[in-house]
Design an enzyme around this catalytic site. Structure first.
Site, PDB file in Angstrom:
ATOM      1  N   ASP A  10       0.699  -1.207   0.062  1.00  0.00           N
ATOM      2  CA  ASP A  10      -0.035  -0.241   0.023  1.00  0.00           C
ATOM      3  C   ASP A  10       0.886   1.149  -0.084  1.00  0.00           C
ATOM      4  O   ASP A  10       1.755   1.078  -0.578  1.00  0.00           O
ATOM      5  CB  ASP A  10      -0.790  -0.038   1.135  1.00  0.00           C
ATOM      6  N   ASP A  11       0.234   2.461   0.327  1.00  0.00           N
ATOM      7  CA  ASP A  11       0.971   3.608   0.571  1.00  0.00           C
ATOM      8  C   ASP A  11       2.457   3.474   1.211  1.00  0.00           C
ATOM      9  O   ASP A  11       2.918   2.568   1.807  1.00  0.00           O
ATOM     10  CB  ASP A  11       0.258   4.605   1.095  1.00  0.00           C
TER      11      ASP A  11
ATOM     12  N   LYS B 184      -3.796  -0.590  -7.091  1.00  0.00           N
ATOM     13  CA  LYS B 184      -4.696   0.144  -6.377  1.00  0.00           C
ATOM     14  C   LYS B 184      -4.473   1.611  -6.296  1.00  0.00           C
ATOM     15  O   LYS B 184      -3.391   1.965  -6.204  1.00  0.00           O
ATOM     16  CB  LYS B 184      -4.827  -0.324  -4.958  1.00  0.00           C
TER      17      LYS B 184
ATOM     18  N   ASP C  46      -5.697   5.083  -5.504  1.00  0.00           N
ATOM     19  CA  ASP C  46      -6.247   6.062  -4.337  1.00  0.00           C
ATOM     20  C   ASP C  46      -6.688   7.546  -4.976  1.00  0.00           C
ATOM     21  O   ASP C  46      -6.276   7.530  -6.319  1.00  0.00           O
ATOM     22  CB  ASP C  46      -5.250   6.245  -3.241  1.00  0.00           C
TER      23      ASP C  46
ATOM     24  N   SER D 244     -10.581   4.129  -6.227  1.00  0.00           N
ATOM     25  CA  SER D 244     -11.103   4.684  -5.029  1.00  0.00           C
ATOM     26  C   SER D 244     -12.280   5.717  -5.571  1.00  0.00           C
ATOM     27  O   SER D 244     -12.699   6.680  -4.843  1.00  0.00           O
ATOM     28  CB  SER D 244     -10.165   5.442  -4.285  1.00  0.00           C
TER      29      SER D 244
ATOM     30  N   ARG E 113     -14.113   1.465  -4.057  1.00  0.00           N
ATOM     31  CA  ARG E 113     -14.624   1.606  -2.870  1.00  0.00           C
ATOM     32  C   ARG E 113     -15.669   2.761  -2.910  1.00  0.00           C
ATOM     33  O   ARG E 113     -15.714   3.613  -3.482  1.00  0.00           O
ATOM     34  CB  ARG E 113     -13.412   2.322  -2.016  1.00  0.00           C
TER      35      ARG E 113
ATOM     36  N   ASP F  10     -12.836   4.669   4.807  1.00  0.00           N
ATOM     37  CA  ASP F  10     -11.860   3.371   5.434  1.00  0.00           C
ATOM     38  C   ASP F  10     -12.191   2.824   6.429  1.00  0.00           C
ATOM     39  O   ASP F  10     -12.476   3.366   7.601  1.00  0.00           O
ATOM     40  CB  ASP F  10     -10.428   4.200   5.679  1.00  0.00           C
TER      41      ASP F  10
END
Length: 440
Positions: A84-85, A160, A162, A194, A219, A223
């Protein structure tokens, strides 16, 4: 309990079964993706000097890769290891390319992806359609084609994207364009968006027809946090907005209620069972975010429950719905295979949202749940692993559901001959109660 009308539900089932909704044309995510994702449990911990075991690093992801394979997770379907980030350097290189943090990922992302692939798993990465990621690292704006090519060269299988530091109005163009760039690389990559949640936050109505066309999953809501209140808020959102949300799901394109937090700090055992059961009813991606090195056996058993995973991964890809809500008791239902004639099989989850400290009894006939197959249904409790045989639609079942807990049943429609072939459980008069009790 009154009979629950499922006419609208039938329309949704028919539309999904006839394939009226088409997904991103990359041939991927025909069932909801399953894997492990770092974010909820490990966040943006970059302090490898003082916390080397838990920082976002090559070491962490290789460790989780090994555990996924060696401790049975891969065997039940978990296949993605997703970064992830907080993985890159704060600045791009002189050619404008993303660079993994040189200290935390000293061998580079291709080496990590190769390691994941060598174990028979797939590798995912995170970016952001904005100037920066949510944690302030470089975003993809101005670099769509280059970043897609970089991900292809690293062997990425899942992206993914965002939406921090981006204008929600720009997402209607930006997300499809980045998806197009991923496809142009020639490498198949699952595309997680997202897009809708940021537009919803901005008061916009997302164009779900376009989202379905361009994204494999997306999404819709907040979160997830490590708390039962957070899980409840997501369950409520999906139930309260199901008429809009449910028709968008199907093979290749899924609503994503966010990560599984089972095995962390915020959920009890019963609440963990509830999250897993409801995520399966929702046809949700099953992305664990937990320290697999320290997870307790009872939580590991929830995450590896093959029968509930089978519900989540049902090939019809029809998202379930909340069909009953009253005084803290909810019933959720999802059509699954096998289908006999016009009759679907179903997974049914009874959820107790009460907090009064004692289990609640719920009694209902199969017919009241919309299960009308004259040949009956073979009913099984998926957590207790108890097979109750073939029950008729007139059978009244009674389940005992713990506070903040769940009972999830699978009712497989029987062919016309099965009802008479297995007479031990049938027939039942309308007022008979077949008690579904836990095994001793």
């Amino acid at each position: 309990m009154g009979c629950m009308k499922l006419c609208a539900w039938t329309v949704v089932v028919v539309l999904c079964a006839l394939g009226k909704i088409s997904g991103l044309d990359n041939g991927l995510a025909l069932t909801p993706p399953m894997g492990w994702l770092a974010w909820e449990r490990f966040r943006c911990n970059t302090d490898c000097k003082n916390d080397p075991d838990n920082c976002i690093s090559d070491r962490l992801f290789r460790t989780m890769t090994d555990i996924l394979v060696n401790e049975g997770y891969a065997a039940v379907g978990y296949e993605y290891i997703n970064v992830d980030d907080c993985w890159p350097e704060r600045e791009r290189d002189s050619r404008g390319k993303l660079v993994p943090d040189r200290e935390r990922f000293p061998f580079g992302m291709k080496s990590l992806a190769d390691y994941v692939h060598s174990k028979g798993l797939k590798f995912g990465i995170y970016e952001d359609y904005g100037n920066f990621t949510c944690a302030g690292y470089p975003g993809v704006v101005g670099h769509l084609a280059g970043d897609a090519a970089t991900f292809e060269s690293w062997g990425v299988d899942y992206v993914k994207l965002d939406g921090c530091y981006a204008l929600p109005a720009d997402m209607d163009h930006g997300y499809p364009e980045f998806g197009r760039q991923l496809n142009l690389t020639g490498r198949q990559m699952v595309y997680s968006c997202s897009w809708p949640v940021y537009q919803i936050y901005a008061g916009m109505q997302p164009n779900f027809s376009s989202i379905i066309e361009h994204c494999n999953l997306w999404r819709n809501f907040d979160d997830i946090q490590d708390s039962w209140a957070s899980v409840e808020s997501i369950i409520d959102y999906y139930g309260n907005h199901q008429d809009v949300i449910v028709p968008n799901a199907g093979p290749g394109h899924w609503n994503d209620p966010d990560m599984l937090i089972i095995g962390n700090f915020g959920l009890s055992y019963e609440q963990s069972k509830t999250q897993f059961a409801i995520w399966a009813i929702l046809a949700a991606p099953l992305l664990m975010s937990v320290d697999l090195r320290t997870i307790r056996p009872e939580y590991k058993a929830i995450l590896q429950n093959r029968k509930i995973i089978e519900v989540d991964q049902d090939p019809l890809g029809i998202q379930g719905r909340r069909i009953y809500k009253h005084r803290g008791i909810e019933i959720w239902s999802r059509p699954v295979v096998p289908i006999h004639g016009q009759y679907y099989s179903y997974a049914v989850a009874f959820v107790n949202r009460r907090t009064d400290g004692t289990p609640s009894d719920v009694a209902v006939t199969l017919r009241e749940l919309g299960l009308n197959n004259p040949a009956g249904y073979r009913v099984e409790d998926l957590y207790e692993d108890v097979d109750y045989g073939v029950l008729s639609p007139q059978t009244k079942i009674k389940v005992k559901v713990n506070p903040s807990g769940v009972v999830i049943l699978r009712a497989d429609a029987q062919p016309s001959y099965a009802y008479n072939a297995i007479p031990t459980r049938t027939p039942y008069a309308l007022n008979d109660v077949f008690r579904l009790t836990k095994k001793k």
